[in-house]
Design a protein around this motif. Structure first.
Motif, PDB file in Angstrom:
ATOM      1  N   PRO A 188       0.798  -1.233   0.000  1.00  0.00           N
ATOM      2  CA  PRO A 188       0.000   0.000   0.000  1.00  0.00           C
ATOM      3  C   PRO A 188       0.828   1.280   0.000  1.00  0.00           C
ATOM      4  N   THR A 189       2.014   1.247   0.597  1.00  0.00           N
ATOM      5  CA  THR A 189       2.844   2.455   0.613  1.00  0.00           C
ATOM      6  C   THR A 189       3.231   2.870  -0.806  1.00  0.00           C
ATOM      7  N   GLU A 190       3.627   1.885  -1.612  1.00  0.00           N
ATOM      8  CA  GLU A 190       3.997   2.182  -2.996  1.00  0.00           C
ATOM      9  C   GLU A 190       2.767   2.557  -3.820  1.00  0.00           C
ATOM     10  N   ALA A 191       1.621   1.918  -3.519  1.00  0.00           N
ATOM     11  CA  ALA A 191       0.384   2.276  -4.218  1.00  0.00           C
ATOM     12  C   ALA A 191       0.021   3.731  -3.931  1.00  0.00           C
ATOM     13  N   LYS A 192       0.141   4.121  -2.678  1.00  0.00           N
ATOM     14  CA  LYS A 192      -0.169   5.499  -2.292  1.00  0.00           C
ATOM     15  C   LYS A 192       0.757   6.483  -3.001  1.00  0.00           C
ATOM     16  N   ALA A 193       2.017   6.139  -3.124  1.00  0.00           N
ATOM     17  CA  ALA A 193       2.971   7.029  -3.795  1.00  0.00           C
ATOM     18  C   ALA A 193       2.580   7.231  -5.256  1.00  0.00           C
ATOM     19  N   ASP A 194       2.167   6.152  -5.921  1.00  0.00           N
ATOM     20  CA  ASP A 194       1.736   6.271  -7.319  1.00  0.00           C
ATOM     21  C   ASP A 194       0.494   7.145  -7.440  1.00  0.00           C
ATOM     22  N   LEU A 195      -0.445   6.964  -6.528  1.00  0.00           N
ATOM     23  CA  LEU A 195      -1.691   7.734  -6.592  1.00  0.00           C
ATOM     24  C   LEU A 195      -1.454   9.200  -6.235  1.00  0.00           C
ATOM     25  N   ASP A 196      -0.583   9.463  -5.281  1.00  0.00           N
ATOM     26  CA  ASP A 196      -0.237  10.852  -4.950  1.00  0.00           C
ATOM     27  C   ASP A 196       0.351  11.556  -6.168  1.00  0.00           C
ATOM     28  N   ARG A 197       1.231  10.867  -6.890  1.00  0.00           N
ATOM     29  CA  ARG A 197       1.834  11.446  -8.089  1.00  0.00           C
ATOM     30  C   ARG A 197       0.791  11.626  -9.196  1.00  0.00           C
ATOM     31  N   CYS A 198      -0.103  10.652  -9.337  1.00  0.00           N
ATOM     32  CA  CYS A 198      -1.177  10.743 -10.331  1.00  0.00           C
ATOM     33  C   CYS A 198      -2.047  11.969 -10.071  1.00  0.00           C
ATOM     34  N   ILE A 199      -2.388  12.188  -8.819  1.00  0.00           N
ATOM     35  CA  ILE A 199      -3.220  13.342  -8.450  1.00  0.00           C
ATOM     36  C   ILE A 199      -2.452  14.642  -8.631  1.00  0.00           C
ATOM     37  N   GLU A 200      -1.159  14.607  -8.375  1.00  0.00           N
ATOM     38  CA  GLU A 200      -0.334  15.798  -8.609  1.00  0.00           C
ATOM     39  C   GLU A 200      -0.381  16.194 -10.086  1.00  0.00           C
ATOM     40  N   LEU A 201      -0.378  15.190 -10.953  1.00  0.00           N
ATOM     41  CA  LEU A 201      -0.422  15.445 -12.396  1.00  0.00           C
ATOM     42  C   LEU A 201      -1.828  15.812 -12.869  1.00  0.00           C
ATOM     43  N   CYS A 202      -2.833  15.157 -12.291  1.00  0.00           N
ATOM     44  CA  CYS A 202      -4.235  15.363 -12.702  1.00  0.00           C
ATOM     45  C   CYS A 202      -5.083  15.564 -11.440  1.00  0.00           C
ATOM     46  N   PRO A 203      -5.137  16.782 -10.918  1.00  0.00           N
ATOM     47  CA  PRO A 203      -5.827  17.025  -9.647  1.00  0.00           C
ATOM     48  C   PRO A 203      -7.314  16.668  -9.645  1.00  0.00           C
ATOM     49  N   ASP A 204      -7.941  16.655 -10.815  1.00  0.00           N
ATOM     50  CA  ASP A 204      -9.372  16.339 -10.894  1.00  0.00           C
ATOM     51  C   ASP A 204      -9.628  14.901 -11.353  1.00  0.00           C
ATOM     52  N   HIS A 205      -8.653  14.038 -11.184  1.00  0.00           N
ATOM     53  CA  HIS A 205      -8.795  12.629 -11.585  1.00  0.00           C
ATOM     54  C   HIS A 205      -9.588  11.904 -10.490  1.00  0.00           C
ATOM     55  N   ILE A 206     -10.900  11.831 -10.668  1.00  0.00           N
ATOM     56  CA  ILE A 206     -11.770  11.312  -9.605  1.00  0.00           C
ATOM     57  C   ILE A 206     -11.434   9.877  -9.244  1.00  0.00           C
ATOM     58  N   LEU A 207     -11.094   9.070 -10.248  1.00  0.00           N
ATOM     59  CA  LEU A 207     -10.792   7.673  -9.958  1.00  0.00           C
ATOM     60  C   LEU A 207      -9.545   7.548  -9.093  1.00  0.00           C
TER      61      LEU A 207
END
Length: 382
Positions: A188-207
């Protein structure tokens, strides 16, 4: 194909969804595209004109297939993409006459449809051919990785995700889907890191916000998960998934009445989403009525509705079978549970799904046979 909701979940998980939807909206109506296709005939006596007819037919089938997808007519769109692919397989010269990226897009769409049908080998073949045409297309690598994940080839999938991110470090699709793989790997730690970066790139990415909420729920950070769901609701106040995820969070906290209310709102937002029906049934089963037993009939009704919406929803079969067996007053009803599991087996796509339902079926058959040997009319052993 799976349910419309399942198909949309996959399509909308890619950031290119809105772009091809907008393009499909401009490519002509279904009636006009069908009229053009019908006017082509079956060929031409002159070889060169015949080849150009096939070229035009492939391009029209691609455009109409996307238009069918735009209208959420997924069976029809799949047939068009497969028909275009068949022409390209049978008339090899046509590939060289197509304009732009038509060949690559046919391969991509056929790969997507085959993946949805769980033809993993067929999907992989199309995606690999597409990747040969577009070696720098990170989205194709992500889709190939998704096929690997569904086939249990996690290491191969991870390599493809890493390659996609090497090609494009800002590939939000790769980050989102790699996070799913990380959760399967229980990282989960690595999953969270990927999702944090995804949101940084696309702040309105609801999924991405919803997936991050799931990761935080899995690590018992319920306040953090709640904040993610609040953000997701800001992005789309009418999202069925937001209510469904919040209901799951409340269920995890054993707030079953409140969870049921969220599941009901999820159903109100999208009645074709099967997940909140199953979750609502589980919430009902954990909610006593007037200090008495739960409303089992209501749970059964909700689970039957989930299967009606999505016949491939394996979890619904297992819970429904268990409930019906617990309520069985005669062996005939118990035998109906066996038939229910048989129906579920017809829709199994993975070895894990098959194992789960087969296990329940074996237990049910054993109980029915034991009662028959003992000449009992019911499964009540008292």
């Amino acid at each position: 194909l799976p349910s419309q909701h399942t198909i949309l979940q996959l399509l909308q998980s890619f950031t290119g969804y809105n772009a091809w939807m907008a393009s499909a909206a401009k490519e002509g109506s279904l009636d006009s595209l069908t009229e053009k296709l019908d006017g082509l005939g079956d060929g031409d006596d002159e070889e060169e004109k015949g080849m150009m007819m096939y070229v035009e037919k492939v391009e029209l089938l691609l455009r109409r297939g996307r238009r069918f997808a735009y209208h959420r007519k997924f069976e029809e769109c799949s047939k068009d993409f497969e028909a275009a692919h068949l022409i390209l397989e049978e008339q090899g010269e046509v590939k060289d006459l197509l304009q732009g990226d038509t060949y690559a897009r046919v391969l991509e769409w056929v790969g997507t449809c085959r993946h949805l049908r769980y033809d993993l080998e067929g999907a992989a073949t199309c995606y690999e051919a597409c990747a040969d045409l577009e070696p720098n297309n990170s989205e194709i690598l992500v889709k190939r990785a998704g096929v690997c994940m569904d086939g249990g080839k996690l290491d191969e999938g991870l390599t493809l995700f890493d390659t996609a991110l090497t090609l494009d470090p800002t590939a939000a699709d790769a980050l989102l889907h790699r996070a799913n793989l990380r959760m399967i790997q229980q990282r989960p730690t690595e999953a969270k890191a990927d999702l944090d970066r995804c949101i940084e790139l696309c702040p309105d990415h609801i999924l991405a916000w919803l997936r991050l909420a799931t990761v935080l729920m899995a690590t018992d950070d319920l306040p953090g998960a709640s904040r993610c769901l609040d953000k997701a609701k800001e992005i789309d106040p009418h999202s069925s998934e937001v209510h469904s995820y919040r209901g799951e969070m409340l269920f995890q906290s054993q707030e079953f009445v409140e969870a049921r209310a969220e599941f009901d709102m999820a159903i109100e937002c999208d009645s074709r989403n099967p997940t909140p029906y199953v979750n609502a049934a589980l919430a009902v089963m954990n909610t006593p009525v007037n200090n008495g037993p739960p409303d089992i009939a209501e749970s059964i009704n909700l689970l039957e509705k989930a299967i009606e919406i999505d016949p491939q929803y394996q979890t619904a079969y297992i819970h429904l079978g268990q409930l019906k067996l617990s309520m069985a007053t005669d062996l005939s009803t118990a035998k109906d549970v066996v038939a229910l599991y048989d129906k579920g087996l017809d829709y199994c796509r993975t070895a894990e799904e098959l194992k789960d339902i087969v296990s329940m079926r074996i237990l049910t058959v054993a109980q029915v046979e034991a009662a028959s040997i003992l000449k009992m009319d019911t499964l009540n052993m008292q």
